[in-house]
Design a protein around this motif. Structure first.
Motif, PDB file in Angstrom:
ATOM      1  N   PHE A   3       0.807  -1.207   0.000  1.00  0.00           N
ATOM      2  CA  PHE A   3       0.000   0.000   0.000  1.00  0.00           C
ATOM      3  C   PHE A   3       0.851   1.273   0.000  1.00  0.00           C
ATOM      4  N   TYR A   5       2.698   4.429  -1.416  1.00  0.00           N
ATOM      5  CA  TYR A   5       2.332   5.287  -2.533  1.00  0.00           C
ATOM      6  C   TYR A   5       3.544   5.536  -3.431  1.00  0.00           C
ATOM      7  N   ASN A  79      -6.761   2.703  -9.331  1.00  0.00           N
ATOM      8  CA  ASN A  79      -7.667   2.970  -8.218  1.00  0.00           C
ATOM      9  C   ASN A  79      -6.894   3.207  -6.928  1.00  0.00           C
ATOM     10  N   GLN A  80      -5.833   2.425  -6.711  1.00  0.00           N
ATOM     11  CA  GLN A  80      -5.039   2.583  -5.492  1.00  0.00           C
ATOM     12  C   GLN A  80      -4.316   3.929  -5.478  1.00  0.00           C
ATOM     13  N   GLU A  81      -3.891   4.390  -6.639  1.00  0.00           N
ATOM     14  CA  GLU A  81      -3.195   5.678  -6.710  1.00  0.00           C
ATOM     15  C   GLU A  81      -4.163   6.842  -6.513  1.00  0.00           C
ATOM     16  N   ALA A  83      -7.018   6.748  -4.775  1.00  0.00           N
ATOM     17  CA  ALA A  83      -7.695   6.705  -3.482  1.00  0.00           C
ATOM     18  C   ALA A  83      -7.236   7.796  -2.509  1.00  0.00           C
ATOM     19  N   LEU A 320      -8.212   0.550   0.729  1.00  0.00           N
ATOM     20  CA  LEU A 320      -7.010   0.395  -0.084  1.00  0.00           C
ATOM     21  C   LEU A 320      -6.856  -1.046  -0.573  1.00  0.00           C
ATOM     22  N   LYS A 321      -7.231  -2.006   0.274  1.00  0.00           N
ATOM     23  CA  LYS A 321      -7.181  -3.397  -0.169  1.00  0.00           C
ATOM     24  C   LYS A 321      -8.139  -3.613  -1.334  1.00  0.00           C
ATOM     25  N   ALA A 323      -9.196  -1.358  -3.462  1.00  0.00           N
ATOM     26  CA  ALA A 323      -8.635  -0.668  -4.628  1.00  0.00           C
ATOM     27  C   ALA A 323      -7.521  -1.495  -5.258  1.00  0.00           C
ATOM     28  N   TRP A 324      -6.656  -2.038  -4.421  1.00  0.00           N
ATOM     29  CA  TRP A 324      -5.554  -2.871  -4.903  1.00  0.00           C
ATOM     30  C   TRP A 324      -6.085  -4.100  -5.640  1.00  0.00           C
ATOM     31  N   ASP A 327      -7.400  -3.269  -9.008  1.00  0.00           N
ATOM     32  CA  ASP A 327      -6.322  -2.993  -9.960  1.00  0.00           C
ATOM     33  C   ASP A 327      -5.646  -4.267 -10.457  1.00  0.00           C
TER      34      ASP A 327
END
Length: 404
Positions: A3, A5, A79-81, A83, A320-321, A323-324, A327
């Motif tokens: 997670f 960045y 998506n993770q970026e 968030a 975040l999970k 989103a990850w 992705d």
């Protein structure tokens, strides 16, 4: 799972945070004052010049259309970026519009990017990406339980080279905005088809004859002008057959593709809202004295502050999970995590904001502080993205399936 960045995300975080500090937070009072001035002038449903001016500044700084994942049309963030950027914007409910990253436009743009024809993209996507128009998503209906979208009764009937649309919709966010130029409308094209193949989505111009905005629907007394959440009537609205998205009977397919990223956006904005509420809570508790000592020294206050921090961190990590997973494995694989964050984030935000309101005393329920409106926004999202009960049911079914 990693997670951390990326350098690019960290750079954008710093730039968005700087923009918020320099332009958004100092403008909160002016935002309310402009709405009040428009109300006195009989122009409540008028785009705010404050917002339009800030849009120009955000675009000049390259902070524009950051939400579009895997697209050359936006920043191309995952998506993770995206968030953590959505979280920063979420600290002020209206801030995301400044960056052209606000709902329902984000979901509608993603829908047209994924499923629109070249003609549809030219006519509607381009001006949406430019921020020249706004849009709405017309699904929910007053006469049926729309938490089960198969209940939707609005009709989309083929008539030669056109479709004729009839139905009553409500809680159509953005319909009050005079810049709203296009609706994505969900209705039935074939009531006799299999249950999840009856629905279709079609583009309906706001100026098409038969489209009527009946009334704005206040939420706990807030009407969200000039955005609004409205009840609408579509009466014998005729649009070209070329306005159909993807094809007849594919409404649920589009909905699943549309709602995945949007759920991440809402949840991260709620986390930002909860962070802001906790910050206000701590400042108030440290500055007020009750029963001979600062409120911050009261055991119940410290317990709530600690619990708020725990809940925010838990919600962020779960989001975040999700989103990850979206992705690396796709929305379908992440459906359990997406459903979980839809339950966790709004409930967490409601509780944290409620505690912050309590620390503010009577002021917490007034418009002297933003908390009452924050609570309204968080509570609304326990319906707007599907009721908690629907998501919990889906989570339970998946969990039971693992052990069948």
């Amino acid at each position: 799972m990693d997670f951390s960045y990326s350098p690019r995300t960290q750079d954008l975080q710093a730039r968005v945070a700087g923009f918020m500090d320099q332009h958004i937070f100092p403008a909160e009072a002016a935002f309310n004052e402009e709405i009040e001035a428009n109300t006195r002038a009989g122009k409540r449903w008028t785009p705010l010049q404050l917002i339009e001016g800030l849009k120009t500044k955000a675009r000049a700084q390259g902070l524009w259309n950051l939400f579009l994942p895997e697209s050359e049309l936006g920043a191309g963030l995952t998506n993770q970026e995206y968030a953590p950027l959505a979280e920063l914007m979420g600290r002020v409910p209206w801030a995301s519009e400044v960056f052209n990253c606000s709902a329902p436009d984000t979901g509608n743009m993603e829908t047209i990017v994924r499923y629109g024809t070249a003609e549809q993209k030219k006519r509607w996507l381009e001006p949406l990406l430019e921020g020249k128009i706004r849009s709405a998503f017309a699904m929910t209906e007053p006469d049926v339980a729309s938490s089960d979208a198969t209940n939707i009764e609005s009709s989309i009937r083929r008539d030669g080279d056109d479709y004729v649309i009839n139905g009553r919709k409500w809680w159509i966010s953005g319909a009050g905005d005079p810049r709203c130029a296009i609706y994505i409308f969900m209705g039935k094209t074939d009531p006799e088809a299999p249950r999840h193949s009856q629905q279709s989505m079609i583009l309906v111009p706001a100026d098409a004859p038969g489209v009527q905005v009946l009334r704005p629907l206040p939420v706990f007394g807030y009407d969200d002008a000039p955005h609004g959440h409205c009840e609408m009537l579509f009466e014998n609205v005729r649009v070209p057959a070329s306005n159909m998205l993807l094809g007849e009977g594919r409404g649920f397919e589009i909905a699943q593709g549309r709602l995945g990223p949007g759920r991440i956006h809402h949840c991260m904005r709620l986390i930002g809202l909860a962070e802001r509420a906790l910050e206000l809570m701590c400042r108030r508790a440290s500055s007020r004295v009750a029963f001979g000592r600062p409120i911050a020294d009261q055991g119940v206050t410290r317990e709530r502050i600690a619990e708020a921090r725990c809940r925010i961190e838990q919600a962020r990590l779960l989001t975040l999970k999700a989103a990850w997973m979206m992705d690396v494995a796709g929305n379908k694989t992440a459906k359990s995590e997406i459903a979980m964050i839809k339950v966790v984030a709004p409930s967490m935000a409601c509780q944290v904001i409620d505690w912050a309101m309590q620390v503010h005393g009577g002021g917490g329920m007034s418009d002297d502080f933003p908390l009452a409106y924050f609570y309204t926004a968080a509570r609304t999202l326990r319906f707007a993205d599907g009721p908690d009960e629907v998501h919990r049911n889906a989570i339970a079914k998946m969990e039971l399936g693992r052990h069948a």
